[in-house]
Motif scaffolding. Structure first.
Motif, short mmCIF file in Angstrom:
data_model
loop_
_atom_site.label_atom_id
_atom_site.label_comp_id
_atom_site.label_asym_id
_atom_site.label_seq_id
_atom_site.Cartn_x
_atom_site.Cartn_y
_atom_site.Cartn_z
N ARG A 164 4.04 14.21 -1.79
CA ARG A 164 2.73 13.95 -2.39
C ARG A 164 1.66 13.84 -1.29
O ARG A 164 0.75 13.02 -1.37
N GLN A 165 1.78 14.67 -0.25
CA GLN A 165 0.77 14.74 0.82
C GLN A 165 0.51 13.36 1.42
O GLN A 165 -0.63 13.01 1.68
N ASN A 166 1.54 12.61 1.67
CA ASN A 166 1.36 11.21 2.03
C ASN A 166 2.20 10.87 3.26
O ASN A 166 3.12 11.58 3.63
N TRP A 167 1.84 9.73 3.88
CA TRP A 167 2.64 9.16 4.96
C TRP A 167 3.53 8.06 4.40
O TRP A 167 3.10 7.26 3.57
N GLN A 168 4.76 8.01 4.88
CA GLN A 168 5.62 6.85 4.72
C GLN A 168 6.11 6.47 6.11
O GLN A 168 6.52 7.34 6.89
N ILE A 169 6.05 5.18 6.43
CA ILE A 169 6.56 4.72 7.73
C ILE A 169 7.75 3.80 7.49
O ILE A 169 7.81 3.09 6.49
N ARG A 170 8.69 3.82 8.41
CA ARG A 170 9.96 3.11 8.22
C ARG A 170 10.24 2.14 9.36
O ARG A 170 9.76 2.30 10.47
N GLY A 171 11.05 1.15 9.02
CA GLY A 171 11.47 0.15 9.99
C GLY A 171 10.68 -1.13 9.94
O GLY A 171 10.96 -2.08 10.69
N VAL A 172 9.69 -1.22 9.06
CA VAL A 172 8.77 -2.36 9.02
C VAL A 172 9.51 -3.67 8.73
O VAL A 172 10.36 -3.73 7.84
N GLU A 173 9.15 -4.71 9.47
CA GLU A 173 9.72 -6.05 9.25
C GLU A 173 8.68 -6.93 8.56
O GLU A 173 7.48 -6.86 8.87
N LEU A 174 9.13 -7.76 7.64
CA LEU A 174 8.24 -8.55 6.79
C LEU A 174 7.26 -9.44 7.57
O LEU A 174 6.08 -9.51 7.19
N PRO A 175 7.67 -10.11 8.62
CA PRO A 175 6.71 -10.97 9.33
C PRO A 175 5.49 -10.21 9.88
O PRO A 175 4.44 -10.82 10.12
N HIS A 176 5.64 -8.92 10.08
CA HIS A 176 4.53 -8.14 10.66
C HIS A 176 3.58 -7.58 9.61
O HIS A 176 2.55 -7.00 9.97
N VAL A 177 3.92 -7.71 8.32
CA VAL A 177 3.17 -7.02 7.26
C VAL A 177 1.69 -7.42 7.21
O VAL A 177 0.82 -6.55 7.13
N PRO A 178 1.33 -8.72 7.23
CA PRO A 178 -0.10 -9.05 7.19
C PRO A 178 -0.89 -8.39 8.33
O PRO A 178 -1.99 -7.88 8.10
N GLU A 179 -0.31 -8.39 9.52
CA GLU A 179 -0.97 -7.76 10.67
C GLU A 179 -1.10 -6.26 10.45
O GLU A 179 -2.14 -5.65 10.75
N ILE A 180 -0.05 -5.63 9.93
CA ILE A 180 -0.08 -4.18 9.70
C ILE A 180 -1.13 -3.84 8.65
O ILE A 180 -1.91 -2.88 8.82
N MET A 196 6.20 1.42 -7.52
CA MET A 196 6.52 0.88 -8.85
C MET A 196 5.54 1.38 -9.91
O MET A 196 5.17 2.54 -9.91
N ASP A 197 5.08 0.52 -10.79
CA ASP A 197 4.36 0.96 -11.99
C ASP A 197 2.87 1.11 -11.72
O ASP A 197 2.01 0.44 -12.33
N ASN A 198 2.57 1.99 -10.79
CA ASN A 198 1.21 2.24 -10.34
C ASN A 198 0.96 3.73 -10.24
O ASN A 198 1.87 4.55 -10.37
N VAL A 199 -0.30 4.08 -9.97
CA VAL A 199 -0.68 5.48 -9.79
C VAL A 199 -0.34 5.90 -8.36
O VAL A 199 -0.69 5.21 -7.40
N ARG A 200 0.33 7.02 -8.23
CA ARG A 200 0.71 7.52 -6.92
C ARG A 200 -0.45 8.25 -6.24
O ARG A 200 -1.52 8.43 -6.81
N ASN A 201 -0.22 8.69 -5.02
CA ASN A 201 -1.25 9.32 -4.21
C ASN A 201 -1.85 10.55 -4.90
O ASN A 201 -1.13 11.46 -5.30
N PRO A 202 -3.19 10.61 -5.05
CA PRO A 202 -3.82 11.79 -5.67
C PRO A 202 -3.69 13.01 -4.76
O PRO A 202 -4.06 12.98 -3.59
N VAL A 203 -3.18 14.09 -5.32
CA VAL A 203 -2.90 15.32 -4.57
C VAL A 203 -4.00 16.35 -4.81
O VAL A 203 -4.53 16.46 -5.91
N GLY A 204 -4.33 17.11 -3.76
CA GLY A 204 -5.34 18.16 -3.88
C GLY A 204 -5.01 19.33 -2.99
O GLY A 204 -3.96 19.38 -2.32
N ASN A 205 -5.90 20.28 -2.94
CA ASN A 205 -5.73 21.48 -2.11
C ASN A 205 -5.73 21.08 -0.64
O ASN A 205 -6.71 20.52 -0.15
N PRO A 206 -4.65 21.35 0.11
CA PRO A 206 -4.63 20.96 1.53
C PRO A 206 -5.67 21.71 2.35
O PRO A 206 -5.98 21.30 3.47
#
Length: 585
Positions: A164-180, A196-206
């Motif tokens: 969906r033309q989006n970034w996902q980053i991995r390895g995140v630890e919970l204590p760092h989330v507010p700072e991130i 979850m039950d939300n609208v995903r990333n809006p996709v368009g012409n790259p």
């Protein structure tokens, strides 16, 4: 470098416009087209607004709801944002959070409203964070920031370009989330309402704004959709309690790079009486139990009413969608129940003037169109400039890769990167005089080629069981290995799109691939359990799009190479390498 003009539509997507209802209805063979006999109790909204702007399922509709709905009732997930609950959660030792069901549900479910997915099964204590990146446009500054986040996690940190033309980053630890999250805000990013039950990333012409053949620049519309859906990155409580996830795209070219037929709402460019606007497709989705192509709503909106009609459709789905079996809660199930006309009438009720025009016959997307290749060097609409499409093998990047891409975007382009639904990256706005130097960069020669082998070019893979607990098989490394082995055995004359998904949730969209692989468990020739795949054939994208069908079920992964070789020879004109080298036909 000369500045490039941001091409916007002639009027703001947020303006409202009075619309008139006209007669005639759309047709689709798979969905009830007639107005269902009105059941007033069924048309009563099942949710109600509470103090603070939260929407909650009414008491009388709470029988036989699914576990996720119960979790939402127990505790409003968005309070992590609106009341700062994430700060308290981040301070609490992980072991303490695991001891109580409420906070364990926070970790595994509610944090998804912040775009945080706990990888309990295969990456315990670590999170994947999914962002909002409307139209897949990102900057060098944003890319460097994301690289800095994942770098701190060493081998556990990486990033993926998604379908969906989006970034996902991995390895995140919970204590760092507010700072991130604070850092994301500073570079103009957000992760809110991306799971979850939300609208995903809006996709368009790259290629929005740089495409010589574009119909409309999709960036302004997707920017407005993203801001509306997230309440300008602060959270839009009106749409954080949908029955299920919901996908949206705005189509900007004849190529249908946006894959409109697999979105819950797709805006298809069309004019009407001299006005520019969009015909609407609704209801496309994939799930383990059912896949459905989007169908016409028999509705047209002007460019100014993109947001009002999105709001009306979301409200109809939020208010009336069922919340029982999660496999039957996507929006198409509601359309099935009410009929297209019945659903349409509920949308009309929620439009600002309770009016909605019928669809236009003046469609702008050409029906017969050969989809263009985004990989490689291509001329932009701006004279003297090119965009360069880079192949990112199965969409996976490390921190150093992202830093190098950011540096290249700054040095050769305008500091911008474009992500595609095929998990690749485009560098736009490269002066033609600089293209040759760009192509000599080590990153392009060693890692992210603008001229990949044909079979690699169309390769897509989901996360797989390396990180995702729902995936049955490993996908990314296997997809690369199988493709490399197949390439040694046969040669193809044109790209063949091969998609790998680790489970029936089909995040890699195997049903739209030429050849799709869906992970499963099976048995080998000795009867021993092993990883396997259901093989799909015939998926199409573009003007003649349709979903593929099962070709062969439960093939052991070790047997996939010879099967793929046979398929490529029989159906895609591939030539065995020995014959090619011998000069045969």
């Amino acid at each position: 470098m000369a500045s490039l003009q941001f091409l916007a539509p002639s009027s703001s997507p947020l303006q409202s416009n009075r619309l008139m209802v006209r007669a005639t209805s759309s047709t689709s063979p798979s969905v009830n087209q007639t107005m269902v006999a009105p059941d007033l109790s069924r048309l009563e909204p099942r949710v109600e607004e509470r103090e603070g702007g939260y929407w909650v399922l009414k008491e009388k509709y709470r029988e036989k709801i699914n576990p996720q709905e119960k979790i939402k009732i127990e505790k409003e997930p968005m309070k992590f944002v609106t009341e700062g609950g994430i700060h308290e959660l981040a301070k609490t030792p992980f072991e303490e959070l695991e001891k109580a069901k409420l906070t364990k549900d926070d970790i595994d479910v509610r944090l998804k409203w912040l775009g945080l997915f706990h990888r309990r099964k295969n990456h315990y204590g670590r999170f994947m964070m999914r962002l909002k990146l409307p139209n897949g446009v990102t900057t060098s500054e944003q890319t460097r920031y994301l690289a800095s986040v994942i770098r701190r996690y060493g081998k556990d940190g990486c990033a993926d370009v998604t379908t969906r033309q989006n970034w996902q980053i991995r390895g995140v630890e919970l204590p760092h989330v507010p700072e991130i999250m604070k850092g994301l805000n500073q570079v103009g990013l957000t992760s809110l309402q991306s799971g979850m039950d939300n609208v995903r990333n809006p996709v368009g012409n790259p290629l929005a704004g740089i495409d010589p053949l574009e119909i409309v620049d999709t960036r302004p519309y997707n920017d407005q959709l993203s801001r509306f859906i997230t309440g300008n990155f602060k959270g839009n409580l009106a749409f954080t309690n949908l029955p299920r996830k919901w996908n949206v795209c705005v189509v900007g070219s004849h190529d249908l790079f946006e894959h409109p037929h697999i979105n819950d709402l797709a805006y298809m460019p069309a004019t009407k009486n001299g006005r520019f606007g969009f015909n609407l497709l609704v209801g496309g989705f994939f799930s383990p139990k059912r896949c459905a192509e989007a169908i016409p709503l028999d509705a047209w909106v002007s460019g100014e009413d993109v947001i009002p009609v999105c709001k009306a459709i979301l409200e109809a789905y939020r208010d009336l969608g069922t919340r029982g079996n999660r496999q039957k809660t996507r929006m198409m199930w509601l359309i099935d129940e009410l009929g297209v006309e019945g659903f349409r009438s509920e949308v009309v009720k929620r439009m600002p003037e309770q009016e909605l025009e019928r669809s236009s016959t003046e469609e702008l997307v050409q029906k017969q169109w050969e989809r263009r290749d985004l990989i490689g060097v291509h001329a932009q609409k701006q004279a003297g400039y090119s965009f360069v499409g880079l192949h990112i093998p199965v969409g996976r990047l490390q921190a150093d890769d992202m830093d190098e891409l950011a540096q290249i975007a700054d040095e050769y382009g305008s500091g911008e990167l474009r992500l595609t639904v095929e998990q690749n990256i485009i560098i736009p706005n490269v002066e033609n005089s600089r293209v040759e130097a760009l192509l000599k960069e080590a990153l392009l020669r060693d890692r992210f080629s603008p001229t990949p082998p044909l079979l690699m070019k169309g390769l897509v893979a989901c996360t797989g069981n390396q990180f995702c607990g729902q995936a049955i098989i490993e996908t990314k490394a296997r997809a690369l290995k199988v493709t490399e082995e197949v390439e040694r055995l046969v040669a193809v004359t044109k790209p063949v799109r091969m998609h790998w998904t680790g489970c029936p949730n089909t995040c890699a969209q195997v049903q739209v691939a030429d050849i799709g692989f869906m992970g499963c468990m099976t048995r080998d020739e000795n009867g021993k359990p092993c990883e396997g795949a259901d093989v799909y054939l015939g998926g199409r994208i573009g003007s003649d799009s349709h979903l593929g069908d099962i070709y062969k079920k439960a093939v052991p992964c070790k047997d996939l190479v010879p099967l793929v070789v046979d398929i490529l020879i029989e159906r895609f004109g591939a030539v065995p390498r020995e014959r090619e080298e011998d000069g045969g036909d």
